[in-house]
Design a protein around this motif. Structure first.
Motif, PDB file in Angstrom:
ATOM      1  N   ARG A  39      13.853 -14.587 -11.376  1.00  0.00           N
ATOM      2  CA  ARG A  39      15.057 -14.309 -11.073  1.00  0.00           C
ATOM      3  C   ARG A  39      15.547 -13.110 -12.213  1.00  0.00           C
ATOM      4  NH1 ARG A  39      20.724 -18.070 -10.174  1.00  0.00           N
ATOM      5  NH2 ARG A  39      22.189 -16.215 -10.164  1.00  0.00           N
ATOM      6  N   GLY A  42      13.858 -10.090 -11.320  1.00  0.00           N
ATOM      7  CA  GLY A  42      14.717  -9.293 -10.225  1.00  0.00           C
ATOM      8  C   GLY A  42      15.973  -8.799 -10.549  1.00  0.00           C
ATOM      9  N   GLU A  43      16.770  -9.387 -11.771  1.00  0.00           N
ATOM     10  CA  GLU A  43      17.916  -8.992 -12.309  1.00  0.00           C
ATOM     11  C   GLU A  43      18.042  -7.803 -13.303  1.00  0.00           C
ATOM     12  OE1 GLU A  43      20.562 -11.965 -12.675  1.00  0.00           O
ATOM     13  OE2 GLU A  43      20.592 -12.795 -10.725  1.00  0.00           O
ATOM     14  N   ASP A  44      16.666  -7.238 -13.667  1.00  0.00           N
ATOM     15  CA  ASP A  44      16.375  -6.637 -14.656  1.00  0.00           C
ATOM     16  C   ASP A  44      16.829  -7.295 -15.975  1.00  0.00           C
ATOM     17  OD1 ASP A  44      14.776  -4.751 -13.347  1.00  0.00           O
ATOM     18  OD2 ASP A  44      16.668  -3.553 -12.624  1.00  0.00           O
ATOM     19  N   ASP A  45      16.980  -8.345 -16.274  1.00  0.00           N
ATOM     20  CA  ASP A  45      17.339  -8.879 -17.471  1.00  0.00           C
ATOM     21  C   ASP A  45      16.118  -9.132 -18.395  1.00  0.00           C
ATOM     22  OD1 ASP A  45      19.856  -9.410 -16.402  1.00  0.00           O
ATOM     23  OD2 ASP A  45      19.406 -11.564 -15.843  1.00  0.00           O
TER      24      ASP A  45
END
Length: 98
Positions: A39, A42-45
């Motif tokens: 996740r 996927g959120e470029d965290d």
């Protein structure tokens, strides 16, 4: 079993735990870490770790022999007890419908 005899107790314990988890049908790709990482990516965290694998290995390897063997015995006993409780639970449920 002869393959793990030359290992340090902490390494044998890690290996046995992994084999037991695999035989129980557990897959690390379904674990919390894998899900959180997927996740986050996927959120470029940004992803950071509290401790590295090397740190964990060094910590385990630094235990003295008596501590390692004590932990080994306790973990084996816990594994056997958990396995027995799981088996008991499955037996109480009865046959699985196919």
């Amino acid at each position: 079993m002869s393959a793990i005899e030359p290992m340090r107790p902490w390494l044998a314990l890690v290996m046995l735990t992994n084999v037991a988890a695999q035989k129980a049908g557990l897959d690390s790709s379904n674990g919390a870490e894998a899900i959180v990482l997927e996740r986050a990516r996927g959120e470029d965290d940004a992803v950071n770790y509290l401790e590295s694998a090397e740190f964990q290995i060094r910590a385990l390897a630094s235990l003295d022999e008596e501590e390692m063997l004590g932990n080994f015995d306790a973990t084996i006993e816990e594994f056997v007890m958990t396995s027995m409780l799981t088996l008991q639970s499955l037996l109480q449920r009865g046959p699985v419908a196919t």
